[in-house]
Write an enzyme that holds these catalytic residues in place. Structure first.
Site, PDB file in Angstrom:
ATOM      1  N   ARG A 123       0.796  -1.233   0.000  1.00 37.92           N
ATOM      2  CA  ARG A 123       0.000   0.000   0.000  1.00 37.92           C
ATOM      3  C   ARG A 123       0.828   1.283   0.000  1.00 37.92           C
ATOM      4  NH1 ARG A 123      -3.867   0.442   4.477  1.00 37.92           N
ATOM      5  NH2 ARG A 123      -2.955  -1.362   5.511  1.00 37.92           N
ATOM      6  N   ASN A 167       1.504   1.777   6.957  1.00 40.18           N
ATOM      7  CA  ASN A 167       1.106   0.928   5.829  1.00 40.18           C
ATOM      8  C   ASN A 167       0.881   1.731   4.566  1.00 40.18           C
ATOM      9  OD1 ASN A 167       0.887  -1.701   7.246  1.00 40.18           O
ATOM     10  ND2 ASN A 167      -0.631  -0.568   8.430  1.00 40.18           N
ATOM     11  N   ASN A 215      36.769  30.554  -9.947  1.00 41.30           N
ATOM     12  CA  ASN A 215      37.598  29.516  -9.319  1.00 41.30           C
ATOM     13  C   ASN A 215      37.778  28.300 -10.198  1.00 41.30           C
ATOM     14  OD1 ASN A 215      34.856  28.932  -8.994  1.00 41.30           O
ATOM     15  ND2 ASN A 215      35.245  27.636  -7.220  1.00 41.30           N
ATOM     16  N   ALA A 230      36.132  49.235  -8.934  1.00 37.31           N
ATOM     17  CA  ALA A 230      34.928  48.561  -9.397  1.00 37.31           C
ATOM     18  C   ALA A 230      35.069  48.135 -10.852  1.00 37.31           C
ATOM     19  CB  ALA A 230      33.727  49.480  -9.236  1.00 37.31           C
TER      20      ALA A 230
HETATM   21  C1  UD1 Z   1      -0.372  -8.186  12.812  1.00 29.40           C
HETATM   22  C2  UD1 Z   1      -1.016  -9.085  13.869  1.00 29.40           C
HETATM   23  C3  UD1 Z   1      -2.294  -8.440  14.382  1.00 29.40           C
HETATM   24  C4  UD1 Z   1      -1.993  -7.060  14.918  1.00 29.40           C
HETATM   25  C5  UD1 Z   1      -1.307  -6.212  13.843  1.00 29.40           C
HETATM   26  C6  UD1 Z   1      -0.874  -4.898  14.399  1.00 29.40           C
HETATM   27  C7  UD1 Z   1      -0.449 -11.348  13.187  1.00 29.40           C
HETATM   28  C8  UD1 Z   1      -0.938 -12.587  12.566  1.00 29.40           C
HETATM   29  N1  UD1 Z   1      -1.302 -10.352  13.286  1.00 29.40           N
HETATM   30  O1  UD1 Z   1      -1.287  -8.169  11.723  1.00 29.40           O
HETATM   31  O2  UD1 Z   1      -2.868  -9.223  15.413  1.00 29.40           O
HETATM   32  O3  UD1 Z   1      -3.212  -6.441  15.340  1.00 29.40           O
HETATM   33  O4  UD1 Z   1      -0.135  -6.880  13.357  1.00 29.40           O
HETATM   34  O5  UD1 Z   1      -0.388  -4.085  13.373  1.00 29.40           O
HETATM   35  O6  UD1 Z   1       0.702 -11.292  13.606  1.00 29.40           O
HETATM   36  N2  UD1 Z   1       6.162  -9.430   8.435  1.00 29.40           N
HETATM   37  C9  UD1 Z   1       7.283 -10.146   8.020  1.00 29.40           C
HETATM   38  N3  UD1 Z   1       7.134 -11.326   7.389  1.00 29.40           N
HETATM   39  C10 UD1 Z   1       5.907 -11.866   7.150  1.00 29.40           C
HETATM   40  C11 UD1 Z   1       4.761 -11.148   7.568  1.00 29.40           C
HETATM   41  C12 UD1 Z   1       4.926  -9.950   8.206  1.00 29.40           C
HETATM   42  O7  UD1 Z   1       8.415  -9.698   8.231  1.00 29.40           O
HETATM   43  O8  UD1 Z   1       5.846 -12.958   6.569  1.00 29.40           O
HETATM   44  C13 UD1 Z   1       6.331  -8.156   9.140  1.00 29.40           C
HETATM   45  C14 UD1 Z   1       5.743  -6.986   8.396  1.00 29.40           C
HETATM   46  O9  UD1 Z   1       6.729  -6.378   7.586  1.00 29.40           O
HETATM   47  C15 UD1 Z   1       5.316  -6.066   9.519  1.00 29.40           C
HETATM   48  C16 UD1 Z   1       4.958  -7.026  10.648  1.00 29.40           C
HETATM   49  O10 UD1 Z   1       5.602  -8.242  10.344  1.00 29.40           O
HETATM   50  O11 UD1 Z   1       6.354  -5.250   9.964  1.00 29.40           O
HETATM   51  C17 UD1 Z   1       3.462  -7.228  10.770  1.00 29.40           C
HETATM   52  O12 UD1 Z   1       2.953  -7.771   9.583  1.00 29.40           O
HETATM   53  P1  UD1 Z   1       1.581  -7.306   8.980  1.00 29.40           P
HETATM   54  O13 UD1 Z   1       1.337  -8.052   7.743  1.00 29.40           O
HETATM   55  O14 UD1 Z   1       1.512  -5.845   8.932  1.00 29.40           O
HETATM   56  O15 UD1 Z   1       0.602  -7.855  10.113  1.00 29.40           O
HETATM   57  P2  UD1 Z   1      -0.937  -7.551  10.260  1.00 29.40           P
HETATM   58  O16 UD1 Z   1      -1.681  -8.386   9.294  1.00 29.40           O
HETATM   59  O17 UD1 Z   1      -1.145  -6.105  10.239  1.00 29.40           O
HETATM   60 CA    CA Z   2       0.461  -3.938   9.553  1.00 26.21          CA
END
Ligand code: UD1
Ligand code: CA
Length: 469
Positions: free
Chosen positions: A30, A240, A399, A436
């Site tokens: 996003r 996001n 310069n 000048a």
């Molecule tokens: C997650 C939580 C949710 C919480 C929310 C808060 C889970 C399943 N859910 O959801 O309960 O309310 O965060 O923002 O954990 N990432 C990785 N590798 C992956 C997936 C994610 O490194 O395979 C990292 C993302 O870059 C991010 C973080 O983990 O920094 C969270 O991932 P994201 O996909 O944003 O989680 P949410 O679905 O928002």
């Molecule tokens: Ca997130």
């Protein structure tokens, strides 16, 4: 464990090592950008840099960064002996991400899981989580939100014990009505986390391995689950989209402005002030609107910075004034100087005390001695200007010969008449006067008047041409 951690003898975390796991592999679709999400800038540095800074304040033995999207770019941007990079080639969920790092985490350490895109988390909040986990518990970070849409919901039983976390996409109508949300960050003893994660599947709406499922598994093991809470809702806000990034930027700038005003700096409008680095300010500093400061900026007592100024990596001495609309980079400015309006200090200038640089003056890699003035429409590059020199309007140091840069030296008390070109390399002697309109190509003697100027002629009786019919 670091020495610092050893000396904090009151904290129960001392009994265990701390290792931090930063999840930074997510795509950030996003953001609609080719830049990996955690590389987007907040307050002048990448989101991930903020998270690493917070983590380091806890003195962990290692920080594991789980990276994936834009892999090399992320890795190359950060250095540190304490960083352990873990590639998550395919993003199969937050539990899968943590699992990639866990083999390298000491079993008897507390593992603290942070998100690379949640930059404003406070150290006090993290400390509370780590302390809770050190008592052999699972520590979650939760808060209540008016609009919980998108977050995992914290489900509690009749005794208010956390039983599980359900993701938005898997929740029933009743569960969706719960206001308490999971911020996502958590802490637990590493060996427990490893055992729990081994028991987690991906049978859910998104087909992902959810880190949040550790709650249900920890309950089967009768492990205590502790919920910690942020001081402010901003601490748990993730990025996001560009809109969310801009909101966090404003919040961070408010925090900067607040801290500066608390320390005595006058900000004419804290909402129109941007600090993308650090400002060290003396007493009675006044900063007008639309000032952007980058890198490390140091300003002494009584410094006034007018409206619309951009200043980067610069120190400004006591009592100096920067009038409106200047761009100042990598400069050292002495005391009681006056710069602007509309001055441009390109990297490298050093101004002694009492120097005046005026409108439409560009300086580059030049030293200007005490009390000297360059007040109008001039370019002074690769030049050493002595004390009490007056450089007239429209003076240009030539310069650059098209291939190399050359130096100009102007002695103390010299006076350069307006519209002079000084063709470098060239030296103007101390106390010399340049008439000048001169083009000076050879060194000029001290104390003498030198000029190069065609004699003025008058053509008596000359008539202007008239338009033919
Ligand atoms: C997650 C939580 C949710 C919480 C929310 C808060 C889970 C399943 N859910 O959801 O309960 O309310 O965060 O923002 O954990 N990432 C990785 N590798 C992956 C997936 C994610 O490194 O395979 C990292 C993302 O870059 C991010 C973080 O983990 O920094 C969270 O991932 P994201 O996909 O944003 O989680 P949410 O679905 O928002
Ligand atoms: Ca997130």
């Amino acid at each position: 464990m670091s020495l610092q951690a050893y000396t904090q003898v009151n904290s129960p975390v001392l009994l265990m090592m701390l290792e931090v796991i930063v999840l930074a592999a997510g795509q950030g679709t996003r953001m609609r950008s080719d830049l990996p999400k955690v590389m987007h800038g907040l307050g002048g540095k990448p989101l991930l840099a903020h998270v690493l800074e917070r983590a380091r304040e806890l003195s962990p033995s290692t920080i594991h960064v789980v990276y994936g999207h834009g892999a090399e770019q992320v890795r190359e941007s950060f250095a540190g002996d304490d960083l352990h990079w873990v590639l998550q080639a395919q993003q199969q969920g937050t539990a899968h991400a943590v699992l990639q790092a866990l083999p390298a985490v000491a079993p008897d350490a507390v593992a603290l899981v942070l998100y690379g895109d949640v930059p404003l988390i406070a150290v006090a909040t993290l400390r509370a989580m780590v302390d809770a986990a050190a008592t052999d518990a699972l520590a979650l970070l939760t808060t209540e939100l008016d609009d919980a849409t998108g977050y995992g919901r914290i489900i509690r039983d009749g005794e208010k014990r956390v039983t599980k976390i359900v993701e938005q996409k898997d929740a029933t109508a009743d569960e969706l009505a719960v206001a308490e949300i999971n911020a996502g960050l958590l802490a637990a003893p590493a060996h427990r986390l490893r055992a729990w994660l081994a028991r987690i599947g991906n049978d859910n709406a998104q087909g992902e391995f959810y880190l949040t499922d550790v709650v249900a598994v920890a309950n089967q093991d009768a492990t205590a689950i502790v919920t910690c809470h942020p001081q402010s809702y901003w601490e748990i806000m993730g990025v996001n989209s560009k809109v969310e990034l801009a909101r966090l930027e404003r919040r961070l700038q408010q925090q900067h402005a607040q801290a500066l005003m608390d320390s005595g700096v006058t900000l004419l409008d804290p909402a129109r002030f941007d600090l993308r680095g650090q400002l060290q300010a003396g007493r009675d500093v006044v900063i007008d609107v639309n000032v952007v400061l980058e890198g490390s900026v140091v300003v002494g007592n009584g410094v006034h910075i007018g409206p619309n100024n951009f200043i980067r990596n610069t120190s400004i001495g006591d009592g100096s004034i920067v009038l409106a609309n200047c761009v100042i980079e990598d400069a050292i400015v002495g005391r009681n100087c006056r710069i602007g309006p509309f001055s441009r200090l390109r990297p490298g200038p050093e101004l002694a005390d009492g120097v005046q640089i005026g409108n439409f003056v560009e300086l580059k890699k030049s030293r200007v001695g005490t009390g000297s003035k360059i007040n109008h429409l001039s370019y002074v590059g690769d030049t050493i200007v002595g004390k009490n020199v007056n450089i007239g309007a429209g003076t240009i140091t030539c310069n650059y010969d098209g291939a190399n840069k050359h130096q100009t030296v102007i002695g103390d008390n010299a006076f350069i008449g307006s519209d002079t070109q000084l063709v470098a390399p060239v030296t103007v002697g101390a106390g010399a006067t340049i008439g000048a309109g001169s083009t000076i190509t050879k060194d000029t003697p001290s104390g003498e008047l030198t000029l190069s100027r065609a004699p003025q002629r008058t053509h008596r009786g000359w008539k202007r041409p008239v338009k033919s019919k």
